[in-house]
Write a protein that holds these residues in place. Structure first.
Motif, PDB file in Angstrom:
ATOM      1  N   ALA A  35      49.915  37.103  60.333  1.00  0.00           N
ATOM      2  CA  ALA A  35      49.875  37.021  61.794  1.00  0.00           C
ATOM      3  C   ALA A  35      50.853  35.963  62.297  1.00  0.00           C
ATOM      4  O   ALA A  35      51.539  36.167  63.297  1.00  0.00           O
ATOM      5  CB  ALA A  35      48.459  36.704  62.255  1.00  0.00           C
ATOM      6  N   THR A  40      51.886  37.295  66.200  1.00  0.00           N
ATOM      7  CA  THR A  40      50.843  37.999  66.936  1.00  0.00           C
ATOM      8  C   THR A  40      49.510  37.297  66.749  1.00  0.00           C
ATOM      9  O   THR A  40      49.391  36.361  65.974  1.00  0.00           O
ATOM     10  CB  THR A  40      50.751  39.468  66.475  1.00  0.00           C
ATOM     11  N   SER A  41      48.500  37.750  67.463  1.00  0.00           N
ATOM     12  CA  SER A  41      47.190  37.123  67.359  1.00  0.00           C
ATOM     13  C   SER A  41      46.485  37.585  66.083  1.00  0.00           C
ATOM     14  O   SER A  41      46.800  38.637  65.524  1.00  0.00           O
ATOM     15  CB  SER A  41      46.329  37.476  68.571  1.00  0.00           C
ATOM     16  N   GLY A  43      43.396  38.612  65.809  1.00  0.00           N
ATOM     17  CA  GLY A  43      42.640  39.841  66.080  1.00  0.00           C
ATOM     18  C   GLY A  43      43.509  41.082  65.978  1.00  0.00           C
ATOM     19  O   GLY A  43      43.105  42.093  65.416  1.00  0.00           O
ATOM     20  N   ARG A  44      44.715  41.013  66.530  1.00  0.00           N
ATOM     21  CA  ARG A  44      45.624  42.155  66.473  1.00  0.00           C
ATOM     22  C   ARG A  44      46.059  42.407  65.032  1.00  0.00           C
ATOM     23  O   ARG A  44      46.163  43.560  64.605  1.00  0.00           O
ATOM     24  CB  ARG A  44      46.834  41.902  67.360  1.00  0.00           C
ATOM     25  N   ALA A  45      46.308  41.351  64.256  1.00  0.00           N
ATOM     26  CA  ALA A  45      46.701  41.534  62.860  1.00  0.00           C
ATOM     27  C   ALA A  45      45.586  42.178  62.062  1.00  0.00           C
ATOM     28  O   ALA A  45      45.835  43.082  61.254  1.00  0.00           O
ATOM     29  CB  ALA A  45      47.064  40.171  62.248  1.00  0.00           C
ATOM     30  N   TYR A  47      43.273  44.114  63.270  1.00  0.00           N
ATOM     31  CA  TYR A  47      43.188  45.499  63.735  1.00  0.00           C
ATOM     32  C   TYR A  47      44.214  46.364  63.012  1.00  0.00           C
ATOM     33  O   TYR A  47      43.901  47.447  62.532  1.00  0.00           O
ATOM     34  CB  TYR A  47      43.410  45.565  65.246  1.00  0.00           C
ATOM     35  N   TYR A  48      45.466  45.895  62.928  1.00  0.00           N
ATOM     36  CA  TYR A  48      46.498  46.684  62.288  1.00  0.00           C
ATOM     37  C   TYR A  48      46.240  46.843  60.794  1.00  0.00           C
ATOM     38  O   TYR A  48      46.549  47.888  60.209  1.00  0.00           O
ATOM     39  CB  TYR A  48      47.879  46.087  62.517  1.00  0.00           C
ATOM     40  N   HIS A  51      43.373  49.509  60.327  1.00  0.00           N
ATOM     41  CA  HIS A  51      43.575  50.888  60.768  1.00  0.00           C
ATOM     42  C   HIS A  51      44.828  51.420  60.218  1.00  0.00           C
ATOM     43  O   HIS A  51      45.825  51.412  60.263  1.00  0.00           O
ATOM     44  CB  HIS A  51      43.563  50.983  62.290  1.00  0.00           C
TER      45      HIS A  51
END
Length: 51
Positions: A35, A40-41, A43-45, A47-48, A51
């Protein structure tokens, strides 16, 4: 090389608490490092990665 995830999960579940904690710390540090490098944040890392 194919990894049997069920076997890895079973080994971790039956292993000592120190090994499980070490794996969690290592995985968390990899996510934080990725991250930070991507800018990036967390949480976004996560998430990626999920998924």
């Amino acid at each position: 090389m194919k990894v049997d995830l069920a076997r890895v999960e079973s080994a971790l579940a039956n292993g000592p608490i120190a090994v499980r904690a070490g794996v969690i710390v290592f995985a968390s540090s990899v996510v934080f490092a990725m991250a930070a490098l991507a800018g990036t944040s967390i949480g976004r890392a996560i998430y990626y990665l999920a998924h």
